[in-house]
Design a protein around this motif. Structure first.
Motif, PDB file in Angstrom:
ATOM      1  N   GLY A  23      34.289  47.488  46.696  1.00  0.00           N
ATOM      2  CA  GLY A  23      33.637  46.254  46.267  1.00  0.00           C
ATOM      3  C   GLY A  23      33.736  46.061  44.767  1.00  0.00           C
ATOM      4  O   GLY A  23      33.952  44.944  44.280  1.00  0.00           O
ATOM      5  N   ALA A  24      33.579  47.151  44.008  1.00  0.00           N
ATOM      6  CA  ALA A  24      33.689  47.067  42.548  1.00  0.00           C
ATOM      7  C   ALA A  24      35.095  46.663  42.125  1.00  0.00           C
ATOM      8  O   ALA A  24      35.278  45.865  41.192  1.00  0.00           O
ATOM      9  N   LEU A  25      36.107  47.197  42.813  1.00  0.00           N
ATOM     10  CA  LEU A  25      37.491  46.818  42.504  1.00  0.00           C
ATOM     11  C   LEU A  25      37.719  45.326  42.727  1.00  0.00           C
ATOM     12  O   LEU A  25      38.374  44.648  41.926  1.00  0.00           O
ATOM     13  N   THR A  26      37.169  44.809  43.816  1.00  0.00           N
ATOM     14  CA  THR A  26      37.293  43.380  44.105  1.00  0.00           C
ATOM     15  C   THR A  26      36.566  42.549  43.066  1.00  0.00           C
ATOM     16  O   THR A  26      37.071  41.521  42.597  1.00  0.00           O
ATOM     17  N   ALA A  27      35.361  42.998  42.683  1.00  0.00           N
ATOM     18  CA  ALA A  27      34.564  42.249  41.708  1.00  0.00           C
ATOM     19  C   ALA A  27      35.280  42.141  40.368  1.00  0.00           C
ATOM     20  O   ALA A  27      35.316  41.078  39.747  1.00  0.00           O
ATOM     21  N   ILE A  28      35.861  43.252  39.908  1.00  0.00           N
ATOM     22  CA  ILE A  28      36.553  43.247  38.620  1.00  0.00           C
ATOM     23  C   ILE A  28      37.739  42.294  38.649  1.00  0.00           C
ATOM     24  O   ILE A  28      37.986  41.542  37.703  1.00  0.00           O
ATOM     25  N   SER A  92      44.542  48.084  34.281  1.00  0.00           N
ATOM     26  CA  SER A  92      43.560  47.022  34.076  1.00  0.00           C
ATOM     27  C   SER A  92      42.594  47.376  32.956  1.00  0.00           C
ATOM     28  O   SER A  92      42.232  46.531  32.124  1.00  0.00           O
ATOM     29  N   LEU A  93      42.181  48.645  32.905  1.00  0.00           N
ATOM     30  CA  LEU A  93      41.277  49.122  31.852  1.00  0.00           C
ATOM     31  C   LEU A  93      41.922  48.948  30.474  1.00  0.00           C
ATOM     32  O   LEU A  93      41.325  48.384  29.547  1.00  0.00           O
ATOM     33  N   ILE A  94      43.147  49.450  30.327  1.00  0.00           N
ATOM     34  CA  ILE A  94      43.828  49.392  29.033  1.00  0.00           C
ATOM     35  C   ILE A  94      44.086  47.945  28.613  1.00  0.00           C
ATOM     36  O   ILE A  94      43.874  47.560  27.455  1.00  0.00           O
ATOM     37  N   ALA A  95      44.528  47.130  29.556  1.00  0.00           N
ATOM     38  CA  ALA A  95      44.836  45.729  29.235  1.00  0.00           C
ATOM     39  C   ALA A  95      43.577  44.956  28.848  1.00  0.00           C
ATOM     40  O   ALA A  95      43.628  44.080  27.971  1.00  0.00           O
ATOM     41  N   SER A  96      42.444  45.263  29.471  1.00  0.00           N
ATOM     42  CA  SER A  96      41.190  44.584  29.120  1.00  0.00           C
ATOM     43  C   SER A  96      40.759  44.956  27.709  1.00  0.00           C
ATOM     44  O   SER A  96      40.298  44.097  26.940  1.00  0.00           O
ATOM     45  N   ALA A  97      40.914  46.236  27.362  1.00  0.00           N
ATOM     46  CA  ALA A  97      40.569  46.680  26.011  1.00  0.00           C
ATOM     47  C   ALA A  97      41.482  46.018  24.977  1.00  0.00           C
ATOM     48  O   ALA A  97      41.017  45.561  23.918  1.00  0.00           O
ATOM     49  N   LEU A  98      42.778  45.940  25.274  1.00  0.00           N
ATOM     50  CA  LEU A  98      43.711  45.300  24.352  1.00  0.00           C
ATOM     51  C   LEU A  98      43.422  43.806  24.211  1.00  0.00           C
ATOM     52  O   LEU A  98      43.626  43.220  23.138  1.00  0.00           O
ATOM     53  N   SER A  99      42.940  43.180  25.296  1.00  0.00           N
ATOM     54  CA  SER A  99      42.596  41.759  25.232  1.00  0.00           C
ATOM     55  C   SER A  99      41.458  41.518  24.240  1.00  0.00           C
ATOM     56  O   SER A  99      41.407  40.474  23.579  1.00  0.00           O
ATOM     57  N   ALA A 100      40.548  42.472  24.141  1.00  0.00           N
ATOM     58  CA  ALA A 100      39.408  42.325  23.236  1.00  0.00           C
ATOM     59  C   ALA A 100      39.818  42.372  21.773  1.00  0.00           C
ATOM     60  O   ALA A 100      39.101  41.850  20.908  1.00  0.00           O
ATOM     61  N   LEU A 113      48.449  39.158  31.423  1.00  0.00           N
ATOM     62  CA  LEU A 113      49.425  39.374  32.502  1.00  0.00           C
ATOM     63  C   LEU A 113      49.315  40.797  33.024  1.00  0.00           C
ATOM     64  O   LEU A 113      49.263  41.026  34.249  1.00  0.00           O
ATOM     65  N   LEU A 114      49.265  41.771  32.132  1.00  0.00           N
ATOM     66  CA  LEU A 114      49.141  43.176  32.535  1.00  0.00           C
ATOM     67  C   LEU A 114      47.814  43.430  33.240  1.00  0.00           C
ATOM     68  O   LEU A 114      47.747  44.198  34.208  1.00  0.00           O
ATOM     69  N   ALA A 115      46.746  42.785  32.754  1.00  0.00           N
ATOM     70  CA  ALA A 115      45.440  42.951  33.396  1.00  0.00           C
ATOM     71  C   ALA A 115      45.477  42.435  34.830  1.00  0.00           C
ATOM     72  O   ALA A 115      44.897  43.033  35.740  1.00  0.00           O
ATOM     73  N   GLY A 116      46.169  41.320  35.042  1.00  0.00           N
ATOM     74  CA  GLY A 116      46.290  40.781  36.394  1.00  0.00           C
ATOM     75  C   GLY A 116      47.075  41.703  37.306  1.00  0.00           C
ATOM     76  O   GLY A 116      46.694  41.916  38.470  1.00  0.00           O
ATOM     77  N   ILE A 117      48.158  42.274  36.790  1.00  0.00           N
ATOM     78  CA  ILE A 117      48.952  43.219  37.582  1.00  0.00           C
ATOM     79  C   ILE A 117      48.106  44.430  37.954  1.00  0.00           C
ATOM     80  O   ILE A 117      48.099  44.874  39.113  1.00  0.00           O
ATOM     81  N   GLY A 118      47.379  44.974  36.991  1.00  0.00           N
ATOM     82  CA  GLY A 118      46.539  46.133  37.277  1.00  0.00           C
ATOM     83  C   GLY A 118      45.431  45.823  38.258  1.00  0.00           C
ATOM     84  O   GLY A 118      45.174  46.578  39.205  1.00  0.00           O
ATOM     85  N   ALA A 119      44.773  44.687  38.057  1.00  0.00           N
ATOM     86  CA  ALA A 119      43.660  44.314  38.945  1.00  0.00           C
ATOM     87  C   ALA A 119      44.125  44.027  40.362  1.00  0.00           C
ATOM     88  O   ALA A 119      43.367  44.199  41.321  1.00  0.00           O
ATOM     89  N   SER A 120      45.380  43.609  40.507  1.00  0.00           N
ATOM     90  CA  SER A 120      45.889  43.297  41.845  1.00  0.00           C
ATOM     91  C   SER A 120      45.862  44.522  42.750  1.00  0.00           C
ATOM     92  O   SER A 120      45.732  44.397  43.974  1.00  0.00           O
ATOM     93  N   ALA A 121      45.994  45.715  42.162  1.00  0.00           N
ATOM     94  CA  ALA A 121      45.963  46.938  42.978  1.00  0.00           C
ATOM     95  C   ALA A 121      44.631  47.074  43.692  1.00  0.00           C
ATOM     96  O   ALA A 121      44.575  47.461  44.863  1.00  0.00           O
ATOM     97  N   GLY A 122      43.542  46.754  42.988  1.00  0.00           N
ATOM     98  CA  GLY A 122      42.228  46.867  43.600  1.00  0.00           C
ATOM     99  C   GLY A 122      42.050  45.937  44.777  1.00  0.00           C
ATOM    100  O   GLY A 122      41.361  46.272  45.756  1.00  0.00           O
ATOM    101  N   VAL A 123      42.667  44.761  44.705  1.00  0.00           N
ATOM    102  CA  VAL A 123      42.540  43.782  45.785  1.00  0.00           C
ATOM    103  C   VAL A 123      43.387  44.177  46.990  1.00  0.00           C
ATOM    104  O   VAL A 123      42.886  44.380  48.095  1.00  0.00           O
ATOM    105  N   VAL A 124      44.706  44.299  46.771  1.00  0.00           N
ATOM    106  CA  VAL A 124      45.603  44.482  47.913  1.00  0.00           C
ATOM    107  C   VAL A 124      45.543  45.903  48.464  1.00  0.00           C
ATOM    108  O   VAL A 124      45.517  46.106  49.690  1.00  0.00           O
ATOM    109  N   LEU A 180      33.561  48.215  32.820  1.00  0.00           N
ATOM    110  CA  LEU A 180      33.521  48.162  34.284  1.00  0.00           C
ATOM    111  C   LEU A 180      34.753  48.836  34.889  1.00  0.00           C
ATOM    112  O   LEU A 180      34.655  49.555  35.897  1.00  0.00           O
ATOM    113  N   CYS A 181      35.910  48.614  34.277  1.00  0.00           N
ATOM    114  CA  CYS A 181      37.138  49.256  34.757  1.00  0.00           C
ATOM    115  C   CYS A 181      37.046  50.775  34.618  1.00  0.00           C
ATOM    116  O   CYS A 181      37.496  51.514  35.506  1.00  0.00           O
ATOM    117  N   ALA A 182      36.473  51.231  33.513  1.00  0.00           N
ATOM    118  CA  ALA A 182      36.347  52.676  33.296  1.00  0.00           C
ATOM    119  C   ALA A 182      35.448  53.305  34.353  1.00  0.00           C
ATOM    120  O   ALA A 182      35.779  54.363  34.924  1.00  0.00           O
TER     121      ALA A 182
END
Length: 422
Positions: A23-28, A92-100, A113-124, A180-182
């Protein structure tokens, strides 16, 4: 349950820790889509750029989600789920930190773009884990819970971001996503098993991958179910995109007033998803989906009526938007369980195709909802009505091939090769 294998027992419940982690992976993944929408005007000033460039960061994230699901979901059928899930969450963690801390808008585009690729793993891959470890009504129940979280994320994300901006600057939003990713990465490492045994994995050879795609796409229930889901998701994206203009530009509500309306509709969606999860053990998923799509279509017809009759008032528009927003709460989870019923032999590939198609259709529907300008709800009304009605037609077309009394498949069916199932 061990980390080396997992058995599928009909209606056996997933461990609570695993369910919370998925559920946390989906939420992120869903929060990353639009939690920073309220910060976009400030980001335009900080990056010394245009609104279009900042809005493109959302497009980059959605593209990453779509492409990432297609690649990682398919790959997980060959090399397993756990390691890819860990890698994706770390990216997703690294890309979110870099976005900040992104110094330019061009780098922000890359990081989203990288954050989306990383987050996609949690969904699919998270959903593939559910497919590996559950059967029967438990599959529909868990998918309902995950679908509830995934559906609520785009609705409450902007509200959370707006609240955070009241007391801090926009980078804090991305630092929050990083934290949250961490936490989720730790949970994945500790609580998510390798759910796909080696003996059930497919070859990673390109020819075999293409045959797997072909087998899934030849499965009638998967194709029709995917059409149903994509049309419903397209209607939801159209609502999310057009509702700010409908409520603020047409009705004259303030941003705070719109936030309240958005939150009420989000609560309605949440309640619908909770009811669907509760009823999934007693009512067939086909009937659950019919109810949800019926509500969605009713909302679309109501919007169409008031648009054509020019009777747009708070008393007509707000209830119509409410119906249009909550219907998919009954469909997100049960519908996903229905789609993979006959394709568990390649669950990762099937969920990858479904996820990619949903994001692509949603990405197309969102801008189309505003094609007539901010003072017209007609495009939104047409998209929701056609999407809901078309989804019902697709569901009815596939119903003959799906049992009304089960929400998934048994171990015997799940283990059969593609040639015997399709």
């Amino acid at each position: 349950m061990t980390t080396s294998q997992a058995s599928v027992t009909a209606d056996a419940r997933l461990p609570l820790v695993l369910l919370i982690t998925l559920g946390a992976l989906t939420a992120i993944s869903t929060l990353g889509t639009d939690i920073y929408l309220a910060a976009m005007p400030t980001m335009v000033d900080d990056f010394l750029t245009t609104p279009a460039w900042v809005q493109a960061t959302l497009t980059a994230y959605v593209i990453g989600m779509a492409a990432g699901q297609l690649v990682l979901g398919t790959l997980s059928d060959s090399i397993g789920r756990r390691n890819l899930l860990i890698i994706g969450t770390a990216v997703s963690l690294i890309a979110s930190a870099l976005s900040a801390i992104a110094p330019t808008i061009e780098l922000m585009l890359l990081f989203r773009l990288l954050a989306g690729i990383g987050a996609s793993a949690g969904v699919v891959i998270g959903r593939a884990v559910v497919s590996d470890l559950t059967a029967g009504s438990e599959t529909a129940r868990v998918f309902s819970i995950l679908g509830l979280i995934g559906g609520v994320g785009p609705v409450i994300g902007p509200v959370i971001g707006a609240v955070m901006l009241e007391w801090s600057a926009w980078p804090v939003i991305f630092w929050t996503l990083t934290a949250l990713c961490a936490a989720t990465l730790v949970a994945v490492c500790i609580g998510v098993p390798e759910s796909l045994p080696i003996e059930r994995r497919t070859s990673s050879a390109p020819a075999h991958v293409m045959r797997s795609f072909a087998s899934v796409l030849r499965t009638r229930s998967f194709v029709l179910g995917s059409v149903m889901m994509c049309l419903g998701v397209g209607a939801t994206f159209a609502y999310i995109s057009a509702s700010p203009f409908a409520v603020q530009s047409i009705l004259g509500f303030s941003p705070t007033g719109y936030t309240i309306v958005f939150a009420i509709n989000g609560i309605g969606l949440t309640l619908m998803g909770a009811v669907a999860a509760k009823l999934s053990r007693r009512i067939s998923i086909v009937k659950l989906c019919l109810v949800g799509l019926g509500i969605l279509t009713a909302g679309g017809l109501a919007l169409l009526s008031i648009a054509l009759l020019h009777v747009i008032t708070p008393f007509t528009l707000l209830p119509s938007l409410f119906l249009a927003s909550i219907g998919m709460g009954f469909v997100f989870g049960p519908g996903t369980a229905l789609v993979i019923t006959d394709v568990r032999f390649a669950a990762g590939t099937a969920l990858a195709l479904l996820g990619c198609a949903q994001y692509l259709i949603g990405g197309i529907a969102a801008p189309l909802a505003g094609i007539a300008g901010e003072f017209s709800i007609l495009p939104l009304a047409i998209i929701v009505t056609v999407g809901g009605a078309g989804a019902i037609v697709a569901l009815l077309a596939m119903r003959n091939g799906v049992s009304e009394t089960t929400a998934g498949v048994t171990d015997e069916v799940a283990a059969r090769p593609p040639s015997e199932i399709s």
